[in-house]
Design a protein around this motif. Structure first.
Motif, PDB file in Angstrom:
ATOM      1  N   THR A   1      -4.608   2.346  -0.422  1.00 50.46           N
ATOM      2  CA  THR A   1      -4.624   3.063   0.852  1.00 50.46           C
ATOM      3  C   THR A   1      -5.154   2.152   1.943  1.00 50.46           C
ATOM      4  N   LEU A   2      -4.485   2.210   3.095  1.00 51.24           N
ATOM      5  CA  LEU A   2      -4.978   1.504   4.288  1.00 51.24           C
ATOM      6  C   LEU A   2      -5.723   2.510   5.153  1.00 51.24           C
ATOM      7  N   LEU A   3      -6.987   2.239   5.417  1.00 48.95           N
ATOM      8  CA  LEU A   3      -7.777   3.105   6.298  1.00 48.95           C
ATOM      9  C   LEU A   3      -7.965   2.391   7.623  1.00 48.95           C
ATOM     10  N   PHE A   4      -7.349   2.920   8.637  1.00 44.80           N
ATOM     11  CA  PHE A   4      -7.524   2.358   9.977  1.00 44.80           C
ATOM     12  C   PHE A   4      -8.672   3.125  10.632  1.00 44.80           C
TER      13      PHE A   4
ATOM     14  N   VAL B   1     -13.783  15.900   6.009  1.00 40.91           N
ATOM     15  CA  VAL B   1     -12.483  15.228   6.122  1.00 40.91           C
ATOM     16  C   VAL B   1     -12.315  14.234   4.970  1.00 40.91           C
ATOM     17  N   GLN B   2     -13.399  13.538   4.661  1.00 41.76           N
ATOM     18  CA  GLN B   2     -13.341  12.574   3.549  1.00 41.76           C
ATOM     19  C   GLN B   2     -12.990  13.267   2.227  1.00 41.76           C
ATOM     20  N   ARG B   3     -13.652  14.386   1.950  1.00 37.04           N
ATOM     21  CA  ARG B   3     -13.374  15.103   0.691  1.00 37.04           C
ATOM     22  C   ARG B   3     -11.923  15.575   0.647  1.00 37.04           C
ATOM     23  N   LEU B   4     -11.449  16.019   1.793  1.00 35.49           N
ATOM     24  CA  LEU B   4     -10.059  16.466   1.889  1.00 35.49           C
ATOM     25  C   LEU B   4      -9.102  15.311   1.572  1.00 35.49           C
ATOM     26  N   LEU B   5      -9.368  14.153   2.179  1.00 36.84           N
ATOM     27  CA  LEU B   5      -8.504  12.991   1.955  1.00 36.84           C
ATOM     28  C   LEU B   5      -8.556  12.571   0.494  1.00 36.84           C
ATOM     29  N   GLU B   6      -9.747  12.580  -0.076  1.00 33.17           N
ATOM     30  CA  GLU B   6      -9.881  12.173  -1.478  1.00 33.17           C
ATOM     31  C   GLU B   6      -9.201  13.168  -2.414  1.00 33.17           C
ATOM     32  N   GLY B   7      -9.107  14.409  -1.971  1.00 32.58           N
ATOM     33  CA  GLY B   7      -8.398  15.406  -2.766  1.00 32.58           C
ATOM     34  C   GLY B   7      -6.888  15.293  -2.624  1.00 32.58           C
ATOM     35  N   VAL B   8      -6.439  15.008  -1.404  1.00 31.45           N
ATOM     36  CA  VAL B   8      -4.989  15.040  -1.124  1.00 31.45           C
ATOM     37  C   VAL B   8      -4.294  13.756  -1.577  1.00 31.45           C
ATOM     38  N   ILE B   9      -4.908  12.601  -1.309  1.00 31.95           N
ATOM     39  CA  ILE B   9      -4.191  11.327  -1.525  1.00 31.95           C
ATOM     40  C   ILE B   9      -3.733  11.134  -2.970  1.00 31.95           C
ATOM     41  N   PRO B  10      -4.552  11.481  -3.969  1.00 36.59           N
ATOM     42  CA  PRO B  10      -4.050  11.318  -5.348  1.00 36.59           C
ATOM     43  C   PRO B  10      -2.850  12.217  -5.658  1.00 36.59           C
ATOM     44  N   LEU B  11      -2.654  13.277  -4.868  1.00 43.42           N
ATOM     45  CA  LEU B  11      -1.543  14.189  -5.133  1.00 43.42           C
ATOM     46  C   LEU B  11      -0.232  13.742  -4.454  1.00 43.42           C
ATOM     47  N   LEU B  12      -0.302  12.698  -3.639  1.00 39.52           N
ATOM     48  CA  LEU B  12       0.874  12.323  -2.836  1.00 39.52           C
ATOM     49  C   LEU B  12       1.959  11.623  -3.664  1.00 39.52           C
TER      50      LEU B  12
ATOM     51  N   CYS C   1       3.751   1.670   3.061  1.00 35.88           N
ATOM     52  CA  CYS C   1       3.255   3.049   3.136  1.00 35.88           C
ATOM     53  C   CYS C   1       4.407   4.016   3.440  1.00 35.88           C
ATOM     54  N   ASP C   2       4.519   5.048   2.598  1.00 36.07           N
ATOM     55  CA  ASP C   2       5.543   6.069   2.872  1.00 36.07           C
ATOM     56  C   ASP C   2       4.914   7.363   3.390  1.00 36.07           C
ATOM     57  N   THR C   3       3.582   7.373   3.500  1.00 32.01           N
ATOM     58  CA  THR C   3       2.886   8.552   4.006  1.00 32.01           C
ATOM     59  C   THR C   3       1.830   8.102   5.006  1.00 32.01           C
ATOM     60  N   ILE C   4       1.840   8.747   6.161  1.00 31.89           N
ATOM     61  CA  ILE C   4       0.904   8.414   7.232  1.00 31.89           C
ATOM     62  C   ILE C   4       0.055   9.656   7.491  1.00 31.89           C
TER      63      ILE C   4
ATOM     64  N   HIS D   1       0.865  -1.177   0.000  1.00 32.53           N
ATOM     65  CA  HIS D   1       0.000   0.000   0.000  1.00 32.53           C
ATOM     66  C   HIS D   1       0.902   1.228   0.000  1.00 32.53           C
ATOM     67  N   LYS D   2       0.322   2.361  -0.327  1.00 32.51           N
ATOM     68  CA  LYS D   2       1.137   3.585  -0.459  1.00 32.51           C
ATOM     69  C   LYS D   2       0.910   4.544   0.713  1.00 32.51           C
ATOM     70  N   VAL D   3      -0.350   4.641   1.135  1.00 29.27           N
ATOM     71  CA  VAL D   3      -0.731   5.627   2.148  1.00 29.27           C
ATOM     72  C   VAL D   3      -1.531   4.916   3.230  1.00 29.27           C
TER      73      VAL D   3
END
Ligand code: HPA
Length: 259
Positions: free
Chosen positions: A67-70, A248-259, A97-100, A14-16
């Motif tokens: 992505t791993l969602l805990f 928060v969900q929209r933010l994550l969906e916006g940010v994760i593809p940019l990582l 995962c290189d981004t937490i 996984h990446k994130v």
């Protein structure tokens, strides 16, 4: 019989990894999909015991990023030690995962903060009195890691590209489980903190130790004790967290593809 994350999810890497704090997980309509994997089924993971903390992992592709969602975490106040509460970070980094991304519900320490709004964490005060890095050293990271720019400035800038209204502040992490006294709230503000909570700081340290980048988001679910006539309570924290879950969900969906 417990299994590794790769064995259960069928995804070797996984990446994130994201942890969803109080009210921000599945119960809050957060970004979960697919079958929940109860923490108890994952090799090395302790089970979560807190209401509002689901205690399950989801493996999802967010815009193509594995992505791993805990959903839910374990805390020091449940009686776990610092190594155990950060075990998920070790497992996530071990899964590639290189981004937490750390999310939490937090008390606001001054009146300028908007209850219900997410904030970027710019830095932290670890006031738990412990560290996940105490103990025999292993070779996964430095013995004396730097904690400068713990919350990656580039990731904060990326998050602000997605949501320019995001403000940032310093998160103070305490053990809980009692909420703070009004005197403690005043002291934390005087120390330079903006938010207070019972998680996150040890996870950020573990991620840094292991060489992963960290992004932190606090949802201010209430103002600290003594700042308003209302006393902090867990139901209200979870309720306001739930209301913020979509943002928060929209933010994550916006940010994760940019990582
Ligand atoms: N204090 C500590 N932790 C919290 C709070 C608070 O006021 N609100 C949500 N988590």
């Amino acid at each position: 019989m417990t299994k590794t994350i790769a064995e259960i999810t069928g995804r070797p890497r996984h990446k994130v990894a994201v942890v969803l704090g109080s009210g921000l997980g599945a119960a809050g309509g957060g970004p979960v999909e697919g079958d929940p994997i109860p923490y108890g089924e994952i090799e090395g993971m302790p089970a979560s015991t807190v209401v509002g903390h689901e205690g399950a992992l989801y493996s999802v592709e967010l815009e193509g990023v594995p992505t791993l969602l805990f959903s839910g975490r374990v805390h020091l106040y449940e009686g776990h030690d610092a190594r155990t509460v950060t075990r998920w970070v070790s497992l996530a980094v071990g899964s590639g995962c290189d981004t937490i991304i750390l999310t939490n519900a937090a008390g606001g320490l001054h009146h300028d903060l908007e209850v219900g709004a997410p904030y970027l964490i710019s830095d932290q005060l670890n006031l738990t009195g412990t560290s996940p890095l105490i103990g025999p050293h292993d070779d996964r990271g430095p013995r004396f890691p730097s904690m400068v720019d713990l919350y990656d400035p580039k990731l904060r800038a990326l998050a602000r590209e997605v949501d320019p209204s995001l403000a940032e502040g310093v998160y103070a992490g305490l053990t809980g489980p009692a909420y703070e006294t009004p005197a403690e709230i005043r002291a934390l503000a005087a120390m330079g903190a903006d938010f207070v909570g019972m998680s996150t700081v040890l996870e950020a340290m573990m991620a840094r130790y292991l060489g992963a980048r960290v992004l932190g988001l606090s949802v201010v679910t209430n103002l600290g004790a003594g700042l308003t006539p209302n006393e902090p309570n867990h139901e209200e924290v979870a309720r306001i967290g739930n209301l913020a879950a979509g943002r928060v969900q929209r933010l994550l969906e916006g940010v994760i593809p940019l990582l």
